[in-house]
Design a protein around this motif. Structure first.
Motif, PDB file in Angstrom:
ATOM      1  N   GLN A 120      35.471 -21.947 -26.959  1.00  0.00           N
ATOM      2  CA  GLN A 120      36.670 -22.047 -26.119  1.00  0.00           C
ATOM      3  C   GLN A 120      37.801 -21.225 -26.735  1.00  0.00           C
ATOM      4  OE1 GLN A 120      38.497 -25.896 -25.996  1.00  0.00           O
ATOM      5  NE2 GLN A 120      39.769 -25.398 -24.247  1.00  0.00           N
ATOM      6  N   ALA A 121      37.961 -21.305 -28.048  1.00  0.00           N
ATOM      7  CA  ALA A 121      39.013 -20.544 -28.734  1.00  0.00           C
ATOM      8  C   ALA A 121      38.799 -19.038 -28.583  1.00  0.00           C
ATOM      9  CB  ALA A 121      39.046 -20.933 -30.209  1.00  0.00           C
ATOM     10  N   ASP A 122      37.544 -18.596 -28.609  1.00  0.00           N
ATOM     11  CA  ASP A 122      37.243 -17.176 -28.422  1.00  0.00           C
ATOM     12  C   ASP A 122      37.634 -16.713 -27.027  1.00  0.00           C
ATOM     13  OD1 ASP A 122      36.186 -17.056 -30.980  1.00  0.00           O
ATOM     14  OD2 ASP A 122      34.103 -17.314 -30.300  1.00  0.00           O
TER      15      ASP A 122
END
Length: 175
Positions: A120-122
């Motif tokens: 998700q952070a990527d």
């Protein structure tokens, strides 16, 4: 009757796999709080970006993406699939903005790009990148700068020569 449902499921899997192949990647979302009106708005905005959105069963996604390692941990609950089209970053930017600014509840689970799972952070980090057009403009500016500077240097030589001639002319006029 069982063969009909098996054929339908196989058709769904092949259709999903085909859509994924035609896209730069996919973004998997949890859409459990999304209303019908919100889903329609979400789909229409994605279409404007050349992307698409669909709801796919987790088992169908597993079969459509059999070679992607680490995907199973994200395939739980409701799963909506954003087919990003040619521009993964633009679709990621819209999905990220929609999930944070909209009153509708949609959350990014993960992304899949080039056969690898993105966290998700990527996906959020990719969404913060400048658009493709901005990056191309910066590249062209960088490539154009040395040429522009070289032309400026070349133009400076005759300009300095003219300044020198003007100075000689003014000195002779004063005498």
């Amino acid at each position: 009757m069982k063969t009909e449902t098996l054929e339908k499921k196989q058709n769904v899997v092949s259709l999903v796999a085909q859509k994924i192949e035609q896209s730069a990647g996919v973004i998997l979302c949890n859409y459990s709080g999304l209303t019908v009106k919100g889903a329609d708005e979400f789909r229409s905005e994605l279409r404007k970006l050349g992307a698409g959105y669909g709801v796919v069963k987790n088992t169908m996604l597993r079969r459509a993406l059999p070679d992607v390692e680490g995907l199973d941990e994200h395939l739980h609950g409701t799963t909506g699939v954003v087919y990003t089209g040619d521009d993964f970053a633009a679709a990621a930017k819209y999905v990220s903005e929609f999930s944070t600014k909209s009153k509708e509840v949609i959350t990014i689970k993960c992304g899949v790009m080039d056969g690898a799972v993105l966290s998700q952070a990527d996906v959020v980090a990719i969404s913060k990148l400048p658009s493709r057009e901005v990056l191309l403009a910066k590249l062209l500016g960088t490539l154009n700068a040395p040429i522009t500077n070289f032309v400026g240097v070349l133009a400076g030589v005759p300009r300095k020569f003219l300044y020198a001639l003007n100075a000689v002319k003014e000195k002779k006029e004063q005498e």
